[in-house]
Design an enzyme around this catalytic site. Structure first.
Site, short mmCIF file in Angstrom:
data_model
loop_
_atom_site.label_atom_id
_atom_site.label_comp_id
_atom_site.label_asym_id
_atom_site.label_seq_id
_atom_site.Cartn_x
_atom_site.Cartn_y
_atom_site.Cartn_z
N ARG A 1 1.59 -12.18 -13.54
CA ARG A 1 0.63 -13.22 -13.15
C ARG A 1 -0.42 -13.46 -14.23
O ARG A 1 -1.22 -14.39 -14.11
CB ARG A 1 -0.06 -12.85 -11.84
CG ARG A 1 -0.93 -11.61 -11.93
CD ARG A 1 -1.49 -11.23 -10.58
NE ARG A 1 -2.16 -9.94 -10.66
CZ ARG A 1 -2.55 -9.25 -9.61
NH1 ARG A 1 -2.29 -9.70 -8.39
NH2 ARG A 1 -3.16 -8.09 -9.76
N LEU B 1 3.44 -11.82 -7.34
CA LEU B 1 4.50 -11.17 -6.56
C LEU B 1 4.04 -10.77 -5.16
O LEU B 1 4.86 -10.34 -4.34
CB LEU B 1 5.01 -9.94 -7.31
CG LEU B 1 5.63 -10.26 -8.68
CD1 LEU B 1 5.66 -9.01 -9.56
CD2 LEU B 1 7.02 -10.83 -8.51
N SER C 1 4.02 6.73 -9.03
CA SER C 1 2.79 7.32 -9.56
C SER C 1 2.65 8.74 -9.02
O SER C 1 3.09 9.03 -7.90
CB SER C 1 1.57 6.51 -9.11
OG SER C 1 0.39 7.30 -9.22
N GLN D 1 -5.02 11.39 -4.63
CA GLN D 1 -6.05 11.16 -5.65
C GLN D 1 -7.45 11.15 -5.01
O GLN D 1 -8.42 11.57 -5.61
CB GLN D 1 -5.81 9.84 -6.38
CG GLN D 1 -6.88 9.54 -7.45
CD GLN D 1 -6.68 8.17 -8.08
OE1 GLN D 1 -5.76 7.96 -8.84
NE2 GLN D 1 -7.56 7.24 -7.75
N TYR E 1 -2.66 2.56 -2.20
CA TYR E 1 -1.87 2.79 -3.41
C TYR E 1 -0.99 4.03 -3.25
O TYR E 1 0.21 3.99 -3.55
CB TYR E 1 -2.84 2.95 -4.58
CG TYR E 1 -2.22 3.16 -5.94
CD1 TYR E 1 -1.61 2.11 -6.62
CD2 TYR E 1 -2.27 4.40 -6.57
CE1 TYR E 1 -1.07 2.29 -7.89
CE2 TYR E 1 -1.74 4.59 -7.84
CZ TYR E 1 -1.14 3.53 -8.49
OH TYR E 1 -0.61 3.72 -9.76
N LYS F 1 3.08 4.14 -3.24
CA LYS F 1 3.84 4.91 -4.24
C LYS F 1 4.73 5.96 -3.56
O LYS F 1 5.84 6.23 -4.03
CB LYS F 1 2.89 5.54 -5.25
CG LYS F 1 2.17 4.52 -6.13
CD LYS F 1 3.12 3.61 -6.89
CE LYS F 1 2.43 2.71 -7.89
NZ LYS F 1 3.34 1.83 -8.63
N ALA G 1 1.69 9.84 -14.77
CA ALA G 1 0.42 10.40 -14.30
C ALA G 1 -0.76 9.68 -14.98
O ALA G 1 -1.43 8.86 -14.37
CB ALA G 1 0.37 11.90 -14.54
N THR H 1 -3.20 2.47 -20.66
CA THR H 1 -2.85 1.04 -20.49
C THR H 1 -4.13 0.24 -20.22
O THR H 1 -5.17 0.82 -19.92
CB THR H 1 -1.91 0.84 -19.26
OG1 THR H 1 -2.65 1.15 -18.07
CG2 THR H 1 -0.67 1.70 -19.33
P1 NAP Z 1 -1.45 -2.98 -16.24
O1 NAP Z 1 -1.92 -2.51 -17.55
O2 NAP Z 1 -2.45 -3.64 -15.33
O3 NAP Z 1 -0.19 -3.93 -16.37
C1 NAP Z 1 0.44 -4.41 -15.20
C2 NAP Z 1 0.77 -5.88 -15.29
O4 NAP Z 1 1.32 -6.28 -14.01
C3 NAP Z 1 -0.48 -6.76 -15.50
O5 NAP Z 1 -0.20 -7.83 -16.37
C4 NAP Z 1 -0.77 -7.24 -14.07
O6 NAP Z 1 -1.53 -8.43 -14.02
C5 NAP Z 1 0.64 -7.44 -13.55
N1 NAP Z 1 0.64 -7.51 -12.08
C6 NAP Z 1 0.05 -6.65 -11.21
N2 NAP Z 1 0.23 -7.08 -9.94
C7 NAP Z 1 0.94 -8.23 -10.02
C8 NAP Z 1 1.41 -9.15 -9.06
N3 NAP Z 1 1.16 -9.02 -7.75
N4 NAP Z 1 2.14 -10.22 -9.48
C9 NAP Z 1 2.39 -10.40 -10.81
N5 NAP Z 1 1.95 -9.56 -11.76
C10 NAP Z 1 1.23 -8.49 -11.38
O7 NAP Z 1 -0.87 -1.70 -15.39
P2 NAP Z 1 -0.13 -0.35 -15.91
O8 NAP Z 1 -1.14 0.72 -16.04
O9 NAP Z 1 0.80 -0.66 -17.02
O10 NAP Z 1 0.69 -0.01 -14.58
C11 NAP Z 1 2.05 -0.38 -14.42
C12 NAP Z 1 2.65 0.44 -13.27
O11 NAP Z 1 2.54 1.84 -13.59
C13 NAP Z 1 1.93 0.24 -11.94
O12 NAP Z 1 2.87 0.22 -10.89
C14 NAP Z 1 1.07 1.48 -11.83
O13 NAP Z 1 0.83 1.84 -10.50
C15 NAP Z 1 1.95 2.53 -12.51
N6 NAP Z 1 1.20 3.71 -12.98
C16 NAP Z 1 0.32 3.61 -14.01
C17 NAP Z 1 -0.37 4.74 -14.42
C18 NAP Z 1 -1.36 4.72 -15.55
O14 NAP Z 1 -1.94 5.78 -15.85
N7 NAP Z 1 -1.58 3.60 -16.23
C19 NAP Z 1 -0.15 5.97 -13.76
C20 NAP Z 1 0.74 6.02 -12.72
C21 NAP Z 1 1.43 4.87 -12.33
P3 NAP Z 1 -3.12 -8.31 -13.69
O15 NAP Z 1 -3.77 -7.71 -14.92
O16 NAP Z 1 -3.53 -9.70 -13.39
O17 NAP Z 1 -3.23 -7.38 -12.49
#
Ligand code: NAP
Length: 261
Positions: free
Chosen positions: A39, A61, A143, A150, A156, A160, A187, A191
């Protein structure tokens, strides 16, 4: 190692930023044709500038109809879909004490429902791909909060946890078709989402130092391309006998005894 991804059309939700963008870029480097559903228009523009052969679809989504339309659009523009990475999600901090029932349900919409909606829409394509001789698969990004908790993030964590359960459930349901389903459990990954969460603390650098000190392997954050490597392997034909698994790419965060270091 030849991954056999050449020319394969692979959907990546949230594939324009963070972990999803790393997966998109590695898939492209391996010769696959990633289709990004996201998005964030700015991030979509950036990924189109970085990759010549990427298809991007701007959509939210959280809307089930948008999920269906995005999959149809992807099929029309790219042809049969070979695999799906369910990745989009937001740790939105809807707690038990400070949340509300409405916000909890909304968090499930943000983090869970579209994993089902996109998989449901894409399944006929995955079945056709597998009938054609290439083993299709789904990778779900979960996650650590699903297994460790957490605090103050009921929606969340529930989403997960459900994603880990769905990974096993879909792996069983799709056995007759030979389609594999696995989950990656990150974990602490560096990002944009993580960066903005850190900024909610009075001293983000001190908070990050405290967190990385708890990561057993190397006392460092996991990098998004380390999640991407696992995702590409799981999607590849090299992972042909792996299904229903939860793979922890976390530097030992969840399972290793921190007292040992
Ligand atoms: P991010 O940096 O925010 O990247 C995620 C991308 O997905 C962003 O461009 C976001 O857009 C988009 N998005 C989110 N919800 C959406 C929706 N409803 N429709 C369309 N696009 C959507 O996140 P990330 O840290 O890479 O996380 C990716 C996945 O890894 C997630 O499922 C997260 O729970 C999981 N995760 C991450 C970590 C961590 O430490 N980073 C740890 C455990 C799990 P917006 O910016 O507009 O939201």
């Amino acid at each position: 190692m030849e991954l056999g991804l050449d020319g394969r059309v692979i959907l990546v939700t949230g594939g324009a930023k963070g972990i999803g963008a790393s997966i998109t870029k590695l898939l492209a480097a391996e010769g696959a044709r990633p289709v990004v559903l996201d998005r964030d228009e700015t991030a979509l523009t950036a990924i189109r500038a970085a990759l010549s052969d990427v298809i991007t679809i701007a959509c939210d989504l959280r809307d089930p109809e948008a999920c269906r339309d995005a999959v149809s659009d992807a099929e029309r523009r790219a042809g049969g879909i070979a695999a799906l990475v369910n990745n989009a999600g937001v740790n939105d901090g809807v707690g038990l004490e400070h949340g509300t029932p409405e916000r909890f349900r909304d968090s499930l919409r943000t983090n869970l429902h579209h994993y089902y909606d996109v998989a449901h829409a894409v399944l006929p394509s995955l079945k056709a791909t597998t009938r054609g001789g290439w083993i299709a698969s789904i990778v779900n990004i979960a996650s650590k909060t699903a297994v460790t908790g957490q605090g103050n993030t009921s929606g969340y964590a529930a989403a997960k946890g459900a994603i880990l359960a769905l990974t096993r459930e879909w792996a069983v349901e799709l056995l007759p078709y030979g389609i594999r389903v696995n989950a990656i459990v990150p974990a602490e990954v560096q990002t944009p989402l993580y960066e903005s969460w850190l900024q909610t603390f009075p001293d983000p650098a001190a908070q990050q130092a405290k967190i990385v000190d708890r990561v057993p392997l190397g006392q460092r954050m996991t990098q998004p391309d380390e999640i991407a490597s696992m995702a590409c392997f799981l999607l590849s034909q090299r992972a042909g006998h792996i299904t229903g698994q939860h793979l922890y790419v976390d530097g030992g965060y969840v399972h290793l005894d921190r007292a040992l270091r």
